[in-house]
Design an enzyme around this catalytic site. Structure first.
Site, PDB file in Angstrom:
ATOM      1  N   LEU A  49       0.818  -1.206   0.000  1.00  0.00           N
ATOM      2  CA  LEU A  49       0.000   0.000   0.000  1.00  0.00           C
ATOM      3  C   LEU A  49       0.861   1.269   0.000  1.00  0.00           C
ATOM      4  O   LEU A  49       1.718   1.427   0.856  1.00  0.00           O
ATOM      5  CB  LEU A  49      -0.894  -0.019   1.243  1.00  0.00           C
ATOM      6  CG  LEU A  49      -2.287   0.528   1.008  1.00  0.00           C
ATOM      7  CD1 LEU A  49      -3.098  -0.422   0.151  1.00  0.00           C
ATOM      8  CD2 LEU A  49      -2.974   0.760   2.337  1.00  0.00           C
ATOM      9  N   PRO A  50       0.621   2.158  -0.979  1.00  0.00           N
ATOM     10  CA  PRO A  50       1.377   3.420  -1.071  1.00  0.00           C
ATOM     11  C   PRO A  50       0.909   4.431  -0.035  1.00  0.00           C
ATOM     12  O   PRO A  50       0.530   5.547  -0.361  1.00  0.00           O
ATOM     13  CB  PRO A  50       1.076   3.891  -2.501  1.00  0.00           C
ATOM     14  CG  PRO A  50      -0.290   3.348  -2.795  1.00  0.00           C
ATOM     15  CD  PRO A  50      -0.371   2.031  -2.047  1.00  0.00           C
ATOM     16  N   CYS A  51       0.935   4.033   1.198  1.00  0.00           N
ATOM     17  CA  CYS A  51       0.409   4.888   2.260  1.00  0.00           C
ATOM     18  C   CYS A  51       1.261   6.144   2.443  1.00  0.00           C
ATOM     19  O   CYS A  51       0.872   7.070   3.145  1.00  0.00           O
ATOM     20  CB  CYS A  51       0.307   4.106   3.566  1.00  0.00           C
ATOM     21  SG  CYS A  51       1.682   3.004   3.849  1.00  0.00           S
ATOM     22  N   HIS A  52       2.432   6.177   1.784  1.00  0.00           N
ATOM     23  CA  HIS A  52       3.272   7.366   1.912  1.00  0.00           C
ATOM     24  C   HIS A  52       2.676   8.540   1.143  1.00  0.00           C
ATOM     25  O   HIS A  52       3.118   9.666   1.277  1.00  0.00           O
ATOM     26  CB  HIS A  52       4.679   7.057   1.396  1.00  0.00           C
ATOM     27  CG  HIS A  52       4.719   6.618  -0.028  1.00  0.00           C
ATOM     28  ND1 HIS A  52       4.541   5.287  -0.401  1.00  0.00           N
ATOM     29  CD2 HIS A  52       4.889   7.315  -1.171  1.00  0.00           C
ATOM     30  CE1 HIS A  52       4.622   5.233  -1.734  1.00  0.00           C
ATOM     31  NE2 HIS A  52       4.833   6.432  -2.217  1.00  0.00           N
ATOM     32  N   ARG A  53       1.638   8.244   0.323  1.00  0.00           N
ATOM     33  CA  ARG A  53       0.971   9.323  -0.416  1.00  0.00           C
ATOM     34  C   ARG A  53      -0.171   9.912   0.392  1.00  0.00           C
ATOM     35  O   ARG A  53      -0.873  10.789  -0.067  1.00  0.00           O
ATOM     36  CB  ARG A  53       0.447   8.776  -1.748  1.00  0.00           C
ATOM     37  CG  ARG A  53       1.559   8.322  -2.673  1.00  0.00           C
ATOM     38  CD  ARG A  53       0.977   7.733  -3.959  1.00  0.00           C
ATOM     39  NE  ARG A  53       2.051   7.056  -4.700  1.00  0.00           N
ATOM     40  CZ  ARG A  53       1.865   5.974  -5.448  1.00  0.00           C
ATOM     41  NH1 ARG A  53       0.662   5.458  -5.566  1.00  0.00           N
ATOM     42  NH2 ARG A  53       2.865   5.420  -6.065  1.00  0.00           N
TER      43      ARG A  53
END
Length: 108
Positions: A49-53
């Site tokens: 999951l690109p949770c850094h976005r």
DNA sequence: GTCATGACGGATC
DNA sequence: GGATCCGCCATGA
């Protein structure tokens, strides 16, 4: 489908170079006030999951509890083409995610 | 079912 | 303009 699962879905649909806020994802899940739930969900989020976005409403990144440091997060976002202000915050004004339907054409 | 907590957000001081 | 407080809501014990 739990609330957290919906959050995962939305985040996984987040395109590179785009940013979303916790409150925005919460609103897309039907709970505009459950911004903190989104954060808690990302805390338990899988690796893919690109949770850094996902950042704050203010454009600031989350605490150093994620990705091993907010600086790392910023570098990843910059690598994706996300402009950052000299203030040390992401330029949400120009790169905030419009929604799950943005770029989601007839994918069904 | 109830209490406490949490990667938030907005309002207030 | 920055720091602090309260409110919101789902999840876990």
């Amino acid at each position: 489908m739990s609330f957290r699962d919906e959050v995962y879905e939305l985040v996984s649909r987040l395109p590179a170079g785009k940013l979303a806020t916790y409150g925005q994802l919460a609103a897309l899940c039907g709970r505009p006030r459950a911004s903190r739930i989104v954060g808690a969900a990302l805390l338990h989020a899988p690796e893919g999951l690109p949770c850094h976005r996902v950042i704050y409403r203010d454009g600031t990144l989350c605490c150093d509890k994620a990705f091993g440091g907010k600086e790392i997060q910023q570098q990843m976002l910059e690598a994706e083409g996300v402009p950052f202000l000299p203030d040390g915050r992401a330029d949400l004004r120009v790169c905030q995610w419009e929604g799950p339907e943005a770029g989601f054409e007839s994918e069904d």
